[in-house]
Scaffold this motif. Structure first.
Motif, short mmCIF file in Angstrom:
data_model
loop_
_atom_site.label_atom_id
_atom_site.label_comp_id
_atom_site.label_asym_id
_atom_site.label_seq_id
_atom_site.Cartn_x
_atom_site.Cartn_y
_atom_site.Cartn_z
N ASP A 6 36.84 -66.59 58.21
CA ASP A 6 36.79 -65.18 57.82
C ASP A 6 38.04 -64.80 57.03
N GLN A 7 39.16 -65.38 57.40
CA GLN A 7 40.43 -65.05 56.76
C GLN A 7 40.63 -65.76 55.44
N TYR A 8 40.14 -66.99 55.31
CA TYR A 8 40.37 -67.81 54.12
C TYR A 8 39.07 -68.02 53.37
N LYS A 9 39.09 -67.78 52.08
CA LYS A 9 37.90 -67.91 51.24
C LYS A 9 38.19 -68.80 50.04
N VAL A 10 37.25 -69.69 49.72
CA VAL A 10 37.36 -70.57 48.56
C VAL A 10 36.33 -70.11 47.53
N HIS A 11 36.77 -69.96 46.28
CA HIS A 11 35.86 -69.57 45.21
C HIS A 11 36.44 -69.97 43.85
N VAL A 12 35.61 -69.85 42.82
CA VAL A 12 36.07 -70.12 41.46
C VAL A 12 37.09 -69.05 41.09
N ALA A 13 38.19 -69.49 40.50
CA ALA A 13 39.29 -68.58 40.18
C ALA A 13 38.93 -67.63 39.04
N SER A 14 39.31 -66.38 39.20
CA SER A 14 39.25 -65.43 38.10
C SER A 14 40.42 -65.77 37.16
N ASP A 45 43.33 -78.47 31.82
CA ASP A 45 43.15 -77.17 32.48
C ASP A 45 42.15 -76.30 31.74
N LYS A 46 42.03 -76.50 30.42
CA LYS A 46 41.12 -75.68 29.61
C LYS A 46 39.65 -76.01 29.87
N ILE A 47 39.36 -77.22 30.31
CA ILE A 47 37.96 -77.62 30.52
C ILE A 47 37.60 -77.77 32.00
N ALA A 48 38.57 -77.68 32.87
CA ALA A 48 38.33 -77.85 34.30
C ALA A 48 37.75 -76.58 34.93
N THR A 49 37.07 -76.77 36.05
CA THR A 49 36.71 -75.65 36.92
C THR A 49 37.84 -75.53 37.93
N HIS A 50 38.39 -74.34 38.08
CA HIS A 50 39.51 -74.13 38.99
C HIS A 50 39.03 -73.33 40.21
N LEU A 51 39.26 -73.89 41.39
CA LEU A 51 38.96 -73.19 42.63
C LEU A 51 40.27 -72.73 43.26
N VAL A 52 40.20 -71.63 43.98
CA VAL A 52 41.36 -71.14 44.73
C VAL A 52 40.93 -70.89 46.16
N ILE A 53 41.89 -70.92 47.05
CA ILE A 53 41.68 -70.45 48.41
C ILE A 53 42.59 -69.25 48.58
N ILE A 54 42.01 -68.17 49.09
CA ILE A 54 42.79 -66.96 49.27
C ILE A 54 42.91 -66.63 50.76
N GLN A 63 46.86 -63.01 46.75
CA GLN A 63 46.29 -63.59 47.96
C GLN A 63 46.03 -65.09 47.79
N VAL A 64 46.24 -65.64 46.59
CA VAL A 64 46.01 -67.06 46.34
C VAL A 64 47.07 -67.87 47.06
N ILE A 65 46.62 -68.83 47.89
CA ILE A 65 47.56 -69.67 48.64
C ILE A 65 47.36 -71.15 48.35
#
Length: 173
Positions: A6-14, A45-54, A63-65
């Motif tokens: 609930d506290q940590y979420k992974v998604h595609v970075a804005s 980095d220009k062609i990669a998909t970047h995920l973040v965990i917040i 909130q990105v960690i």
């Protein structure tokens, strides 16, 4: 009671989160681990998909960690630049990021042709990836003066199997 998921979420970075992710990468890989800046931030980095965990409970502007990037290689979906802020390391956050990335690859049509994920682990970090289910394969190689090893893990996709029932219809197993 709230859980870690609930506290940590992974998604595609804005776009803004990607900038925050780059700051984390520079802090850890360049400032702490002393990799050259021009090797850390690159054309991929220009062609990669970047995920973040917040951290949704973090009471600061960012909130990105943690972050990682995903690239297509000839043989596998390739994870790279996997990093968690030092103050969040050792708490299972990296495993949550890896699980989120693995789920993203398994569910994304963009990676449907792949059966494996792979990553180049720093030699001294491979224990973490083994704990995430990865297996080291091949020889140790040098990446910017740091020993690395390729690690692989099969992609697990959830498929429903269907069987006919007595009424002639199908039902999921």
């Amino acid at each position: 009671m709230p859980t870690k998921t609930d506290q940590y979420k992974v998604h595609v970075a804005s776009k803004d989160e990607f900038k925050q992710a780059l700051r984390i990468r520079v802090r850890v890989f360049v400032d702490i681990q002393k990799f050259p800046l021009n090797e850390e931030v690159d054309e991929l980095d220009k062609i990669a998909t970047h995920l973040v965990i917040i951290d949704t409970h973090r009471d600061v502007a960012s909130q990105v960690i943690g972050t990682l990037r995903i690239l297509k290689s000839p043989e596998a979906a390739k994870f790279g630049r996997v990093v968690i802020l030092p103050e969040y390391q050792g708490q299972g956050i990296g495993k949550l990021l890896m699980q989120g990335a693995e789920a993203y690859v398994a569910e994304s049509p963009e990676y449907k042709e792949y059966e494996y994920t792979k990553l180049g682990s720093q030699w001294d970090k491979q224990g973490f990836y083994v704990s995430c289910g990865y297996e080291a394969k091949g020889d140790i190689y040098d990446d910017t003066g740091c020993p690395h090893i390729w690690m692989y893990k099969p992609i697990v996709r959830n498929h429903l199997c269907h069987v006919g029932n007595v009424n002639g219809g199908e039902k999921p197993l």
